[in-house]
Every structure is written in structure tokens, then in C-alpha cells.
Design a protein around this motif. Structure first.
Motif, PDB file in Angstrom:
ATOM      1  N   GLY A  62      12.022  10.668  27.210  1.00  0.00           N
ATOM      2  CA  GLY A  62      11.627   9.572  26.327  1.00  0.00           C
ATOM      3  C   GLY A  62      11.723  10.413  25.018  1.00  0.00           C
ATOM      4  N   ILE A  63      11.253  11.302  24.858  1.00  0.00           N
ATOM      5  CA  ILE A  63      11.004  12.111  23.595  1.00  0.00           C
ATOM      6  C   ILE A  63      12.655  12.537  23.006  1.00  0.00           C
ATOM      7  N   GLU A  64      13.123  13.124  24.122  1.00  0.00           N
ATOM      8  CA  GLU A  64      14.451  13.639  23.725  1.00  0.00           C
ATOM      9  C   GLU A  64      15.504  12.498  23.487  1.00  0.00           C
ATOM     10  N   ALA A  65      15.121  11.464  24.209  1.00  0.00           N
ATOM     11  CA  ALA A  65      15.951  10.370  23.710  1.00  0.00           C
ATOM     12  C   ALA A  65      15.826   9.934  22.435  1.00  0.00           C
ATOM     13  N   ALA A  66      14.427   9.739  22.144  1.00  0.00           N
ATOM     14  CA  ALA A  66      14.048   9.338  20.584  1.00  0.00           C
ATOM     15  C   ALA A  66      14.606  10.154  19.695  1.00  0.00           C
ATOM     16  N   GLU A  67      14.717  11.347  19.768  1.00  0.00           N
ATOM     17  CA  GLU A  67      15.316  12.720  19.094  1.00  0.00           C
ATOM     18  C   GLU A  67      16.834  12.314  18.717  1.00  0.00           C
ATOM     19  N   GLU A  72      19.611   5.785  14.038  1.00  0.00           N
ATOM     20  CA  GLU A  72      19.588   4.758  14.550  1.00  0.00           C
ATOM     21  C   GLU A  72      18.848   3.823  13.829  1.00  0.00           C
ATOM     22  N   ALA A  73      18.708   2.650  13.344  1.00  0.00           N
ATOM     23  CA  ALA A  73      17.927   1.585  12.667  1.00  0.00           C
ATOM     24  C   ALA A  73      16.682   1.262  13.606  1.00  0.00           C
ATOM     25  N   CYS A  74      16.834   1.281  14.828  1.00  0.00           N
ATOM     26  CA  CYS A  74      16.109   1.030  16.194  1.00  0.00           C
ATOM     27  C   CYS A  74      14.635   1.631  15.861  1.00  0.00           C
ATOM     28  N   LYS A  75      13.703   1.052  16.045  1.00  0.00           N
ATOM     29  CA  LYS A  75      12.173   1.835  15.878  1.00  0.00           C
ATOM     30  C   LYS A  75      11.678   2.098  17.432  1.00  0.00           C
ATOM     31  N   ILE A  76      11.210   3.395  17.625  1.00  0.00           N
ATOM     32  CA  ILE A  76      10.919   3.787  19.144  1.00  0.00           C
ATOM     33  C   ILE A  76       9.471   3.706  19.239  1.00  0.00           C
ATOM     34  N   ILE A  77       8.983   3.129  20.299  1.00  0.00           N
ATOM     35  CA  ILE A  77       7.543   3.115  20.710  1.00  0.00           C
ATOM     36  C   ILE A  77       7.551   4.020  22.204  1.00  0.00           C
ATOM     37  N   ILE A  78       6.836   4.935  22.063  1.00  0.00           N
ATOM     38  CA  ILE A  78       6.353   5.641  23.598  1.00  0.00           C
ATOM     39  C   ILE A  78       5.344   4.924  24.268  1.00  0.00           C
ATOM     40  N   LEU A  79       5.542   4.427  25.369  1.00  0.00           N
ATOM     41  CA  LEU A  79       4.651   3.952  26.065  1.00  0.00           C
ATOM     42  C   LEU A  79       4.500   4.624  27.306  1.00  0.00           C
ATOM     43  N   THR A  80       3.319   5.216  27.582  1.00  0.00           N
ATOM     44  CA  THR A  80       3.235   6.274  28.585  1.00  0.00           C
ATOM     45  C   THR A  80       1.938   6.353  29.389  1.00  0.00           C
ATOM     46  N   ALA A  91       6.473  13.803  20.069  1.00  0.00           N
ATOM     47  CA  ALA A  91       6.877  12.280  19.739  1.00  0.00           C
ATOM     48  C   ALA A  91       6.841  12.215  18.315  1.00  0.00           C
ATOM     49  N   ARG A  92       5.776  12.528  17.632  1.00  0.00           N
ATOM     50  CA  ARG A  92       5.662  12.448  16.194  1.00  0.00           C
ATOM     51  C   ARG A  92       6.668  13.229  15.473  1.00  0.00           C
ATOM     52  N   ALA A  93       7.051  14.396  15.931  1.00  0.00           N
ATOM     53  CA  ALA A  93       8.183  15.155  15.312  1.00  0.00           C
ATOM     54  C   ALA A  93       9.476  14.651  15.668  1.00  0.00           C
ATOM     55  N   ALA A  94       9.485  13.784  16.695  1.00  0.00           N
ATOM     56  CA  ALA A  94      10.850  13.316  16.885  1.00  0.00           C
ATOM     57  C   ALA A  94      11.051  11.824  16.217  1.00  0.00           C
ATOM     58  N   GLY A  95       9.987  11.355  15.363  1.00  0.00           N
ATOM     59  CA  GLY A  95      10.077  10.281  14.571  1.00  0.00           C
ATOM     60  C   GLY A  95       9.895   9.047  15.248  1.00  0.00           C
ATOM     61  N   VAL A  96       8.984   8.980  16.330  1.00  0.00           N
ATOM     62  CA  VAL A  96       8.905   7.730  16.922  1.00  0.00           C
ATOM     63  C   VAL A  96       7.867   6.847  15.980  1.00  0.00           C
ATOM     64  N   GLN A 193       2.077  25.541  23.299  1.00  0.00           N
ATOM     65  CA  GLN A 193       2.292  24.594  24.132  1.00  0.00           C
ATOM     66  C   GLN A 193       1.341  23.246  23.458  1.00  0.00           C
ATOM     67  N   GLU A 194       0.105  23.760  23.347  1.00  0.00           N
ATOM     68  CA  GLU A 194      -1.013  22.669  23.009  1.00  0.00           C
ATOM     69  C   GLU A 194      -0.668  21.819  21.552  1.00  0.00           C
ATOM     70  N   LYS A 195      -0.057  22.898  20.959  1.00  0.00           N
ATOM     71  CA  LYS A 195       0.029  22.331  19.449  1.00  0.00           C
ATOM     72  C   LYS A 195       1.252  21.504  19.303  1.00  0.00           C
ATOM     73  N   GLY A 196       2.047  21.906  20.520  1.00  0.00           N
ATOM     74  CA  GLY A 196       3.360  21.389  20.432  1.00  0.00           C
ATOM     75  C   GLY A 196       4.574  21.797  19.477  1.00  0.00           C
ATOM     76  N   TRP A 197       4.264  23.166  19.295  1.00  0.00           N
ATOM     77  CA  TRP A 197       5.154  23.913  18.427  1.00  0.00           C
ATOM     78  C   TRP A 197       6.732  24.284  19.078  1.00  0.00           C
ATOM     79  N   TYR A 198       6.455  24.590  20.529  1.00  0.00           N
ATOM     80  CA  TYR A 198       7.570  24.769  21.066  1.00  0.00           C
ATOM     81  C   TYR A 198       7.357  24.230  22.489  1.00  0.00           C
ATOM     82  N   LYS A 199       8.807  23.768  22.983  1.00  0.00           N
ATOM     83  CA  LYS A 199       8.695  23.145  24.534  1.00  0.00           C
ATOM     84  C   LYS A 199       8.550  23.996  25.707  1.00  0.00           C
TER      85      LYS A 199
END
Length: 199
Positions: A62-67, A72-80, A91-96, A193-199
Motif C-alpha cells: 500500500g505504501i508503494e502504491a501511495a508513492e 493524483e488528486a485522490c487522498k490516501i488512507i492507510i488502514l492496517t 507512509a508519511r514520506a509517501a504523502g498519505v 529501519q526503525e527511523k524509516g530512512w531506508y527500506k
């Protein structure tokens, strides 16, 4: 009418979410997808206002899809189900626009959708302590080195891959440890990884 696409690989959850949202007088579900790839295609095709996405789906997360849908004008909500710092930061970096947990009360989702369409972001309360605005101290090259190490490559393999000397790799590793305030590779990889700096 708020037009919604739902992307969720578990059929029962997908059906339940769609049924719940259809009960809202101002919402309609215009599409459902079971993979991240299908979600991207569907959002581009039907142009919904909101896409609700699971994280762990086949073919693309879902995060890759959000990226891929950033433009797109569509807003993304991650539900997990995952309240993980790394996922949340990615997710925040992907702009959700929202990150909610599946065990939240169902009326929270409808409320979040309306809040997001008013131009605000919505994060589950459990995640607020995880917001980490510290910036990545590593340069691009240092990032490449630690990423390759995280993939299990030896010093020589890192050197060959980046076309540099093994001594240079060791120098980079020393600088990385110093910048991250760690003493070994495992600590360094865990921290980034914990900081989410790299995957």
C-alpha cells in the motif's frame, strides 16, 4: 457524494469495509482492489476522492502504491493492523493523508474520511508518539553503503558494487557508526529501519 476505492487483499475485510461505508449517506464505494498494482490502476481509472489501502498486499504494498499515486488528486488512507514506526514514517514520506489501525472503532473511519477531505491529516492516536521529525544524517553515498550492508553484502562486495576500494568502504562504515552513534552493523541497520530512512 464522496467516492471511495478500497484496496485490501482479504476478501472478508474488503466486503465488510465496503458495506460499512455504503451505510454512510454521503459515501459510495466506486471500486475494490486486492493488490497494490490493481489499486493504482483503479484509482487512475475511476478518479475517486479517497483510496483506503492496506499495507501488506500482493505485487505492491500500500505504501508503494501511495508513492505511485502522489500526483493524483485522490487522498490516501492507510488502514492496517501494523502500528510500526518504520511503516508509519514510510507512509508519511509517501504523502498519505491518514494512517489508521484496523482495530479502531468503525465510525472513526468515516469521520477520518470527512476530516481528510477538509484538508487535514488523520493519524491513529497510538501512532502520535512515533512521529519522528529527525532527519537522516547520512549522505547519499553513506546511505548506499549501509543499504548494501543491510542486504547482506560483504565489505568487498560493497566495494565492487560501488566501484570503490575496500578501505574506502571501511571509512564510510566508521563515519556511519559515528553519525548514528552505534557500534556495529546490526545496530546501524536496526536504527535506520526503525527511523524509516531506508527500506
Amino acid at each position: 457524494m464522496i467516492r471511495i476505492v478500497i484496496a485490501e487483499d482479504q476478501g472478508m475485510v474488503l466486503g465488510a469495509l465496503a458495506s460499512l461505508l455504503e451505510l454512510e449517506a454521503d459515501m459510495t464505494v466506486v471500486g475494490k482492489a486486492k493488490t497494490g498494482v490493481d489499486a493504482v490502476a483503479l484509482v487512475k481509472q475511476v478518479q475517486p476522492d479517497i483510496c483506503i489501502m492496506d499495507i501488506e498486499m500482493p505485487l505492491m504494498t500500500g505504501i508503494e502504491a501511495a508513492e505511485q499515486l502522489k500526483e493524483e488528486a485522490c487522498k490516501i488512507i492507510i488502514l492496517t493492523t501494523f502500528a510500526r514506526t518504520g511503516y508509519f514514517n514510510y507512509a508519511r514520506a509517501a504523502g498519505v493523508s491518514g494512517y489508521l489501525l484496523k482495530d479502531s472503532p468503525s465510525d472513526e473511519l468515516a469521520r477520518a474520511i470527512r476530516t481528510i477531505l477538509d484538508g487535514r491529516k488523520v493519524y491513529a492516536p497510538e501512532l502520535m508518539d512515533m512521529i519522528d521529525d529527525s532527519t537522516n544524517p547520512l549522505t547519499d553515498r553513506e546511505g548506499q553503503v549501509i543499504q548494501l550492508i543491510a542486504e547482506g553484502k560483504s565489505t568487498k562486495e560493497v566495494a565492487d558494487h560501488l566501484n570503490i576500494k575496500t578501505g574506502t568502504v571501511r571509512n564510510y562504515v566508521s563515519v556511519i557508526y559515528e553519525k548514528l552513534n552505534v557500534t556495529n552493523r546490526i545496530e546501524a541497520i536496526s536504527l535506520i529501519q526503525e527511523k524509516g530512512w531506508y527500506k
